[in-house]
Enzyme design. Structure first.
Site, mmCIF file in Angstrom:
data_model
loop_
_atom_site.group_PDB
_atom_site.id
_atom_site.type_symbol
_atom_site.label_atom_id
_atom_site.label_comp_id
_atom_site.label_asym_id
_atom_site.label_seq_id
_atom_site.Cartn_x
_atom_site.Cartn_y
_atom_site.Cartn_z
ATOM 1 N N TYR A 2 41.843 -40.824 -22.132
ATOM 2 C CA TYR A 2 42.612 -41.779 -22.916
ATOM 3 C C TYR A 2 42.074 -43.186 -22.668
ATOM 4 O O TYR A 2 42.111 -43.703 -21.547
ATOM 5 C CB TYR A 2 44.096 -41.721 -22.552
ATOM 6 N N SER A 61 52.316 -34.592 -29.947
ATOM 7 C CA SER A 61 52.420 -35.073 -31.335
ATOM 8 C C SER A 61 53.672 -34.533 -32.019
ATOM 9 O O SER A 61 53.599 -33.917 -33.086
ATOM 10 C CB SER A 61 51.171 -34.690 -32.139
ATOM 11 N N PRO A 62 54.853 -34.764 -31.452
ATOM 12 C CA PRO A 62 56.078 -34.192 -32.019
ATOM 13 C C PRO A 62 56.503 -34.794 -33.350
ATOM 14 O O PRO A 62 57.426 -34.280 -33.987
ATOM 15 C CB PRO A 62 57.125 -34.476 -30.938
ATOM 16 N N GLY A 72 49.790 -32.056 -39.610
ATOM 17 C CA GLY A 72 48.355 -31.849 -39.563
ATOM 18 C C GLY A 72 47.818 -32.215 -38.193
ATOM 19 O O GLY A 72 48.533 -32.168 -37.186
ATOM 20 N N PHE A 73 46.555 -32.568 -38.138
ATOM 21 C CA PHE A 73 45.932 -32.973 -36.878
ATOM 22 C C PHE A 73 45.774 -34.489 -36.899
ATOM 23 O O PHE A 73 44.784 -35.024 -37.358
ATOM 24 C CB PHE A 73 44.583 -32.279 -36.691
ATOM 25 N N GLU A 106 47.239 -36.568 -38.863
ATOM 26 C CA GLU A 106 47.141 -37.075 -40.235
ATOM 27 C C GLU A 106 48.205 -38.123 -40.529
ATOM 28 O O GLU A 106 48.093 -38.884 -41.492
ATOM 29 C CB GLU A 106 47.263 -35.910 -41.226
#
Length: 305
Positions: free
Chosen positions: A52, A215-216, A220-221, A223
């Site tokens: 990160y 990513s709650p 998409g990934f 998006e």
């Protein structure tokens, strides 16, 4: 904030984990306020990774909390390793080097939890076991887990690794819920969901591995977020209707939907917004009804057989 046991360990953790992937988007004062606000909300579990910000996010975090022994004991720190430029690497050498770098950047002597970040098809589990043993023996890592792994990958590790796998960090949201929807389509022709993960949800429940949804709020990934997004009118109408009933925000309901699942998940937030982190924390106080949970699931376009 409500707490759960992380996996089979005795480590009590808040049901919300604070993701620090974007902390490098804040200036020093903003980062300090963000971490302090999280702590005041009872969200003292902070999720990091050595990639990160190229590692800079961990350094920024340590500066933001003015890391010292007293501060360290008030928080739970998790980080991840195993991703290198153009490859994944679960070699003993890389794991040990990565942890030393993580500890240096976070200015601490130990991690509460270390996760292997992305599956490495060249993994030699004997090396992972040696690395974990050394990290445990030297006190550098207290608990171990994985991220984005399926049941067979975890079982392969567990054949050699003696430490319990306490967590598996997986992509999961209302709109990215194939690990849930595939469970409705057992033995169904033209099933609405394809089994892509070997029933990882049930596997983690059976083996007391805590699922940490990442990513709650994303669809998409990476998006974009589905909340207040015109692409999801029916879903947002239903979420807003339920949010109004409980007198909370749509952010709170999106997290409460994950927490309602009996798998005892620990969603990882990604927001750096003080209001939204407070909204996420409030989800621990709400238990959606079965009817509300299914209504949201269906409004996202998921299908029941």
């Amino acid at each position: 904030m409500r707490t759960i046991k992380l996996g089979t360990s005795n480590l009590e953790v808040p049901v919300i984990a604070v993701g620090c992937m974007r902390i490098n988007s804040l200036d020093k004062q903003e980062a300090e306020r963000f971490v302090q606000t999280s702590l005041e909300l009872g969200a003292n579990f902070f999720d990091h990774a050595d990639i990160y910000g190229g590692g800079n996010c961990e350094s920024i975090f340590a500066d933001a909390v003015h890391m010292n022994d007293d501060v360290r004991e008030k928080m739970i720190l998790q980080s991840k390793c195993g991703i290198r430029k153009g490859m994944f690497d679960f070699s003993k050498e890389h794991i040990l080097q990565s942890v030393d770098g993580i500890l240096q950047r976070l200015r601490t002597d130990y991690l509460d939890v270390l996760l292997l970040h992305r599956p490495d098809t060249l993994v030699e589990p004997e090396e992972v076991a040696e690395a974990f043993d050394q990290l445990e023996r030297t006190g550098k890592v207290r608990h171990f887990g994985v991220s984005n792994q399926n049941p067979m990958q975890i079982q392969l590790l567990q054949k050699y690794v003696k430490q319990p796998i306490v967590a598996n960090q997986l992509q999961l949201s209302i709109t990215n819920a194939t690990m849930i929807s595939q469970g409705f389509n057992v033995n169904m022709e033209n099933a609405a969901a394809v089994n892509r993960d070997g029933s990882i949800l049930d596997f983690c429940r059976l083996n007391d591995i805590t699922i940490q949804p990442w990513s709650p709020f994303q669809y998409g990934f990476f998006e974009g977020v589905f909340l207040d997004n015109e692409k999801f009118p029916e879903l947002n109408a239903k979420i807003n209707e339920i949010a109004e009933k409980y007198n909370v925000s749509n952010t709170t309901i999106a997290i409460a939907w994950l927490l309602r699942h009996p798998a005892n998940m620990q969603p990882v937030t990604g927001t750096m917004n003080l209001g939204r982190i407070a909204d996420c924390a409030k989800a621990s106080e709400i238990t959606l009804t079965r009817e509300e949970w299914y209504a949201i699931f269906l409004a996202a376009g998921n299908i029941l057989p």
